[in-house]
Design an enzyme around this catalytic site. Structure first.
Site, PDB file in Angstrom:
ATOM      1  N   ASP A   9       0.791  -1.243   0.000  1.00 37.06           N
ATOM      2  CA  ASP A   9       0.000   0.000   0.000  1.00 37.06           C
ATOM      3  C   ASP A   9       0.824   1.294   0.000  1.00 37.06           C
ATOM      4  O   ASP A   9       0.527   2.223   0.773  1.00 37.06           O
ATOM      5  CB  ASP A   9      -0.951   0.015   1.201  1.00 37.06           C
ATOM      6  N   LYS A 106      -6.975  -4.806  -2.907  1.00 35.04           N
ATOM      7  CA  LYS A 106      -7.719  -5.347  -1.769  1.00 35.04           C
ATOM      8  C   LYS A 106      -8.626  -4.271  -1.185  1.00 35.04           C
ATOM      9  O   LYS A 106      -8.434  -3.080  -1.440  1.00 35.04           O
ATOM     10  CB  LYS A 106      -6.763  -5.879  -0.702  1.00 35.04           C
ATOM     11  N   CYS A 151      -1.722  -2.821   7.888  1.00 32.11           N
ATOM     12  CA  CYS A 151      -1.693  -3.712   6.725  1.00 32.11           C
ATOM     13  C   CYS A 151      -0.424  -4.555   6.644  1.00 32.11           C
ATOM     14  O   CYS A 151      -0.486  -5.721   6.251  1.00 32.11           O
ATOM     15  CB  CYS A 151      -1.917  -2.908   5.450  1.00 32.11           C
TER      16      CYS A 151
END
Length: 197
Positions: A9, A106, A151
């Site tokens: 990310d 995601k 994450c």
């Protein structure tokens, strides 16, 4: 062909100036780019939420960073971030995206958040990453990116639970550190056998 780099990310909304900025999130980009050359496989993950996602505080008229019980458990309600197709959802412009063997999106299920690169937050719905890595012959992964305590940590814990050798390279991560979340994440990763370097 046994070791993969999983870059979590590294997107505009998680970097300074973004909707859910992680302090110094942009400073890890050059090191990540340099590290890509040391791995057989490179995977980039991308948070990819529809507008009005259930994890957004605005969806519930709640304060950002408050908590809410979801059917799958407690959920932090975040500021709107990484909305599909938005500028904020784009990778940091300096990230070497072309080096990626796979880009995994995601968080696109509007009812379930997805911190981990392996499972949505219900802990049972897979993203498909495990199957990809297995078919590529990968048994070890190193994780870098944003944010260490959410994450990255969730992905590392799932990787260890799935039997992958998992390492988190902390100098190429940055944390939100919300209410002690970084210390808890580090302790959980170490207890699960994740190597922190």
């Amino acid at each position: 062909m046994t070791h993969a780099l999983i870059v979590i990310d590294v997107q505009k909304d998680f970097c300074p100036g973004g909707a859910l900025a992680v302090a110094q999130g942009d400073q890890i980009v050059p090191g990540i780019n340099a590290a890509m050359n040391d791995f057989d496989v490179v995977v980039l993950t991308q948070d990819w939420h529809p507008a009005g996602h259930s994890s957004f505080a605005s969806t519930h008229g709640a304060a950002p960073m408050s908590m809410m019980d979801m059917p799958y458990g407690p959920q932090v309600l975040w500021p709107d971030h990484c909305i599909q197709g938005s500028l904020g959802a784009q990778f940091h412009p300096d990230l070497t995206v072309d080096r990626a063997d796979l880009i995994l999106r995601k968080g696109h299920n509007p009812a379930i958040d997805s911190y981990s690169a392996f499972f949505e937050n219900d802990r049972t719905t897979p993203t498909g990453l495990e199957g990809y890595l297995r078919t590529r012959g990968i048994d070890r992964i190193t994780l870098v990116g944003l944010a260490t305590d959410f994450c990255v940590a969730y992905s590392a814990l799932d990787a260890a639970n799935l039997g992958f050798g998992a390492t988190v390279q902390l100098d190429l991560c940055r944390a939100i550190d919300f209410d002690g979340s970084l210390a808890r994440a580090k302790a959980a990763m170490q207890a699960a056998g994740v190597v922190l370097v």
